[in-house]
Design a protein around this motif. Sequence first.
Motif, mmCIF file in Angstrom:
data_model
loop_
_atom_site.group_PDB
_atom_site.id
_atom_site.type_symbol
_atom_site.label_atom_id
_atom_site.label_comp_id
_atom_site.label_asym_id
_atom_site.label_seq_id
_atom_site.Cartn_x
_atom_site.Cartn_y
_atom_site.Cartn_z
ATOM 1 N N ILE A 437 28.358 -38.734 -3.161
ATOM 2 C CA ILE A 437 27.894 -37.734 -1.880
ATOM 3 C C ILE A 437 26.852 -37.291 -2.273
ATOM 4 O O ILE A 437 26.671 -36.596 -3.207
ATOM 5 N N PRO A 438 25.418 -37.557 -1.165
ATOM 6 C CA PRO A 438 24.488 -36.692 -1.571
ATOM 7 C C PRO A 438 24.456 -35.419 -1.378
ATOM 8 O O PRO A 438 25.471 -34.570 -0.894
ATOM 9 N N MET A 439 23.347 -34.782 -2.587
ATOM 10 C CA MET A 439 24.199 -33.069 -3.378
ATOM 11 C C MET A 439 22.696 -31.871 -2.863
ATOM 12 O O MET A 439 22.684 -31.159 -2.292
ATOM 13 N N TYR A 440 21.801 -33.174 -3.315
ATOM 14 C CA TYR A 440 20.628 -32.616 -3.301
ATOM 15 C C TYR A 440 20.156 -32.540 -1.967
ATOM 16 O O TYR A 440 18.697 -33.290 -1.727
ATOM 17 N N PHE A 441 19.760 -31.913 -0.810
ATOM 18 C CA PHE A 441 18.851 -31.746 0.364
ATOM 19 C C PHE A 441 19.407 -31.017 1.240
ATOM 20 O O PHE A 441 19.906 -29.805 1.104
ATOM 21 N N GLY A 442 18.448 -30.565 2.223
ATOM 22 C CA GLY A 442 17.796 -29.847 2.767
ATOM 23 C C GLY A 442 17.060 -28.277 2.118
ATOM 24 O O GLY A 442 16.958 -28.412 0.962
ATOM 25 N N PHE A 443 16.554 -27.224 3.290
ATOM 26 C CA PHE A 443 15.262 -26.774 2.142
ATOM 27 C C PHE A 443 16.124 -25.574 1.271
ATOM 28 O O PHE A 443 15.165 -25.287 0.103
ATOM 29 N N LYS A 444 17.302 -25.563 1.863
ATOM 30 C CA LYS A 444 17.012 -24.069 0.294
ATOM 31 C C LYS A 444 17.873 -25.199 -0.796
ATOM 32 O O LYS A 444 17.448 -24.186 -2.666
ATOM 33 N N ILE A 445 18.342 -26.310 -1.030
ATOM 34 C CA ILE A 445 17.880 -26.809 -2.156
ATOM 35 C C ILE A 445 16.702 -26.961 -2.780
ATOM 36 O O ILE A 445 16.990 -26.599 -3.931
ATOM 37 N N LEU A 446 15.842 -27.091 -1.391
ATOM 38 C CA LEU A 446 14.503 -27.116 -2.534
ATOM 39 C C LEU A 446 14.397 -26.187 -2.766
ATOM 40 O O LEU A 446 13.708 -25.578 -3.976
ATOM 41 N N GLU A 447 14.667 -25.337 -2.344
ATOM 42 C CA GLU A 447 14.200 -23.513 -2.741
ATOM 43 C C GLU A 447 15.120 -23.057 -4.054
ATOM 44 O O GLU A 447 14.338 -22.945 -5.294
ATOM 45 N N THR A 448 15.732 -24.198 -4.831
ATOM 46 C CA THR A 448 16.947 -23.015 -4.933
ATOM 47 C C THR A 448 16.206 -24.762 -6.845
ATOM 48 O O THR A 448 16.269 -24.129 -8.004
ATOM 49 N N LEU A 449 16.114 -25.247 -6.726
ATOM 50 C CA LEU A 449 15.375 -26.312 -7.434
ATOM 51 C C LEU A 449 14.042 -25.731 -7.674
ATOM 52 O O LEU A 449 13.387 -26.711 -9.088
ATOM 53 N N ALA A 450 13.428 -25.338 -7.465
ATOM 54 C CA ALA A 450 11.936 -24.478 -8.296
ATOM 55 C C ALA A 450 12.189 -23.312 -8.705
ATOM 56 O O ALA A 450 11.418 -23.300 -9.954
ATOM 57 N N THR A 451 13.567 -23.163 -9.205
ATOM 58 C CA THR A 451 14.042 -22.556 -11.024
ATOM 59 C C THR A 451 12.928 -22.036 -11.237
ATOM 60 O O THR A 451 11.714 -22.169 -12.065
ATOM 61 N N ASN A 452 12.050 -20.687 -10.330
ATOM 62 C CA ASN A 452 11.685 -19.437 -9.916
ATOM 63 C C ASN A 452 9.538 -20.080 -10.672
ATOM 64 O O ASN A 452 9.096 -19.334 -11.381
ATOM 65 N N ASN A 453 9.224 -21.821 -10.282
ATOM 66 C CA ASN A 453 8.223 -21.940 -10.499
ATOM 67 C C ASN A 453 8.184 -22.915 -9.399
ATOM 68 O O ASN A 453 8.315 -23.513 -8.289
ATOM 69 N N VAL A 454 6.843 -22.173 -8.968
ATOM 70 C CA VAL A 454 6.186 -22.046 -7.722
ATOM 71 C C VAL A 454 5.219 -23.637 -7.707
ATOM 72 O O VAL A 454 5.834 -24.591 -6.777
ATOM 73 N N GLU A 455 4.348 -24.430 -9.164
ATOM 74 C CA GLU A 455 4.834 -25.049 -8.998
ATOM 75 C C GLU A 455 5.363 -26.560 -9.303
ATOM 76 O O GLU A 455 5.569 -27.381 -8.209
ATOM 77 N N GLN A 456 6.906 -26.039 -9.528
ATOM 78 C CA GLN A 456 7.494 -27.435 -9.139
ATOM 79 C C GLN A 456 8.186 -27.349 -7.869
ATOM 80 O O GLN A 456 8.495 -28.595 -7.081
ATOM 81 N N PHE A 457 8.357 -25.671 -7.330
ATOM 82 C CA PHE A 457 8.611 -25.770 -5.889
ATOM 83 C C PHE A 457 7.642 -26.744 -4.720
ATOM 84 O O PHE A 457 7.746 -27.551 -4.608
ATOM 85 N N ILE A 458 6.034 -26.587 -5.094
ATOM 86 C CA ILE A 458 4.854 -27.747 -4.140
ATOM 87 C C ILE A 458 5.307 -28.946 -4.811
ATOM 88 O O ILE A 458 4.832 -29.921 -4.103
ATOM 89 N N ASP A 459 5.783 -29.537 -6.318
ATOM 90 C CA ASP A 459 5.749 -31.281 -6.655
ATOM 91 C C ASP A 459 6.671 -31.492 -6.059
ATOM 92 O O ASP A 459 6.791 -32.969 -5.581
ATOM 93 N N PHE A 460 7.828 -30.790 -5.824
ATOM 94 C CA PHE A 460 8.898 -31.496 -5.138
ATOM 95 C C PHE A 460 9.053 -31.829 -3.738
ATOM 96 O O PHE A 460 8.855 -32.940 -3.055
ATOM 97 N N SER A 461 7.878 -31.072 -3.069
ATOM 98 C CA SER A 461 7.938 -30.382 -1.449
ATOM 99 C C SER A 461 7.119 -31.624 -1.566
ATOM 100 O O SER A 461 6.805 -32.392 -0.246
ATOM 101 N N GLY A 462 6.020 -31.899 -2.302
ATOM 102 C CA GLY A 462 4.580 -32.867 -2.311
ATOM 103 C C GLY A 462 5.646 -34.712 -2.105
ATOM 104 O O GLY A 462 4.896 -35.070 -1.026
ATOM 105 N N ARG A 463 6.357 -34.622 -2.611
ATOM 106 C CA ARG A 463 7.624 -35.940 -2.898
ATOM 107 C C ARG A 463 8.035 -35.739 -1.360
ATOM 108 O O ARG A 463 7.558 -36.669 -0.766
ATOM 109 N N LEU A 464 8.833 -35.271 -0.632
ATOM 110 C CA LEU A 464 9.079 -35.262 0.197
ATOM 111 C C LEU A 464 8.216 -35.397 1.663
ATOM 112 O O LEU A 464 8.479 -35.664 2.432
ATOM 113 N N TYR A 465 7.361 -34.431 1.377
ATOM 114 C CA TYR A 465 6.315 -34.408 2.393
ATOM 115 C C TYR A 465 5.594 -35.714 2.332
ATOM 116 O O TYR A 465 5.202 -35.963 4.169
ATOM 117 N N ASP A 466 5.491 -36.097 1.092
ATOM 118 C CA ASP A 466 4.543 -37.577 2.123
ATOM 119 C C ASP A 466 5.274 -38.815 2.481
ATOM 120 O O ASP A 466 4.896 -39.514 3.638
#
Length: 622
Positions: A437-466
């Motif tokens: 069942i989908p587990m990785y969705f929503g902006f809060k998950i994206l923030e958690t996924l960042a792992t205190n790393n701005v570049e990582q947050f931007i990287d995953f955000s860019g994939r979704l934004y495309d």
Amino acid sequence: MDIETYRNPFTLRASEKIADEDIFIRLFCTKHLDELQKKYESGNLWGNVLFLRIPPGGGKTTLLRAFSVKVLKSIIAFDDQSRRTILKFMQSLNVIENKCIKKCAVYLLMNRDYRYIRDEDNPNIEKRIFFALLNARIALAVVRTIIEIKELKINSLNSVLFCPPEEEKLFFRSSDNIPTNAYELYKWAENIESGILNYVNGYEKQPIIPNLYDELFVFKVLKSKYFIYDGNPICEDFIFQLDDIHKLSNIQHEFLIDEVVEKRVDSSLWLSERLDLVPLEYILGNNNKVNRDYCIFEGKDSKDERDRNNSRNDKIYSEIADKRCQISLYSIMLKDSLEDNLKLSYEKKYKEVIKSCLSNLEENGAGLFVNWIKKIEAFDSMKDKAIAYKAIVLFLERMKKKTSLPFFPYDSLEYATKIDDDLKKLSWNLICSKNKIPMYFGFKILETLATNNVEQFIDFSGRLYDIIIGNYLIGNGNVRLNAESQDYIIKKHSAELFEKIDYLPYGKSVKRFLERLLIYCKNQTFESGSSYSIVTGFTIKCAGDNYFDKWYEDTNVSTELKATIKVCLANNLLIRKRVSQGGRGEDWIVFYMNRWLCVHGSLPLSYGGWRKLTINELNKWL
């Protein structure tokens, strides 16, 4: 000012690739300035050596650039919300006062060309050549800063007087070689750099070794107060910045660190590096020189701060996303475009979960939960029922491990106290992981996924934004990404990142180690009788389950294991946290997996669960 727009602003990654100061300022997040404020308040920021040891994508170069003359001037010259926020921070750090620059960066990028300065037969000559070239290039960087801050031409530099104290003029070796103005300093540095490069590259048939120096004297001699223009110092202080010092050779890195630390440079010197060349014992251990001879900025939360800083981190990523979306060509906001609820029906899977849980309870619960089951059956949502039943199974497993089971059924009123929100969250995560069942969705998950790393947050955000932009361009009226699409994109990119581990130093060993770690964590999380917590990390214990903070000094630790863990730390694959557990004052160094590794292993993104492993167990993984 014209606002430049981009199709996907999340593709703007490294700050050095953002040429326009206005765009840089609009995208700049004040997170690291906030962290520097603590150094300033403790008196460790100015007149000190500061190591910026941040994993890739943590924002080292972005932080350094914020103190450049061009950025500071732009902050002062224009008045808008982005600049006002940064200006306030710069004023609090005593960098800007009354619209004047008091402190500014002298920036030098340490490229790999320094590695070509080699003299294996005579390390002392290699050291002197290295110091001479560094002295020259830092001097050229000082001249460049002077040109920018006073907006001068090169041929006007002779109007900037250079007036160091008499005793410091001796560093230039001879009286006829002492610059008296910025232009002469420029020519002095240019001649040294040119001579060294000709010697090293062998451009001359009989190359002559240029003037060499035994020390890095520029930090002491080239202070801003010694440069006088129109009767006033250039500024109050230079912030010397050496970026990417990990690109130096091992011996050059050692030369540099020994020089600036042992001689206790009293200038503001910031050394930016990844952890590649930092010895493991310095990454994990305690050095009594820290805060005495230098201090370290790691750009992450310290012990016991993570939980109370969660809301602050949420605001940081929200700010980053909003700022980037504001310069998007299509003005589509990322947060508004990510579904945060499951829209498709998973009723069949929920029923399967409920059936499995009831079977488990009938076999092991012995009627203890009949009152709770009556309560659950009154729930309207099949999803809520599945979560509740799974939570009871987890609760039962915990009770069987801790104590003997009661003789009489639990009262219905006890349900609310025994089955708390944390247990329900764990239950839901396990249901999703085991039932696809989908587990990785929503902006809060994206923030958690960042792992205190701005570049990582931007990287995953860019994939979704495309994909969001693609939906918009094909005329799809609803640009919002559903949970299934988000989950698929995040999993796919995590798998791609995992394959890239091969290209790291010791890449095969690192990948093999992380594969074993993922299998271990999944077994600990999902195996029957083990899933009383989500396990996403480990610590290293010695015999007898004792506290063991200097495991890397143990003779049983293989060189490959030490190198593997070091590469994982240097590249943000493992995140080091100190956790208090056990005796008074007993802290364990816990290595948590980066959250995208959890995604790759279909593990929940929760922190907290970890296991103690021996050195022999870890050695076997390699």
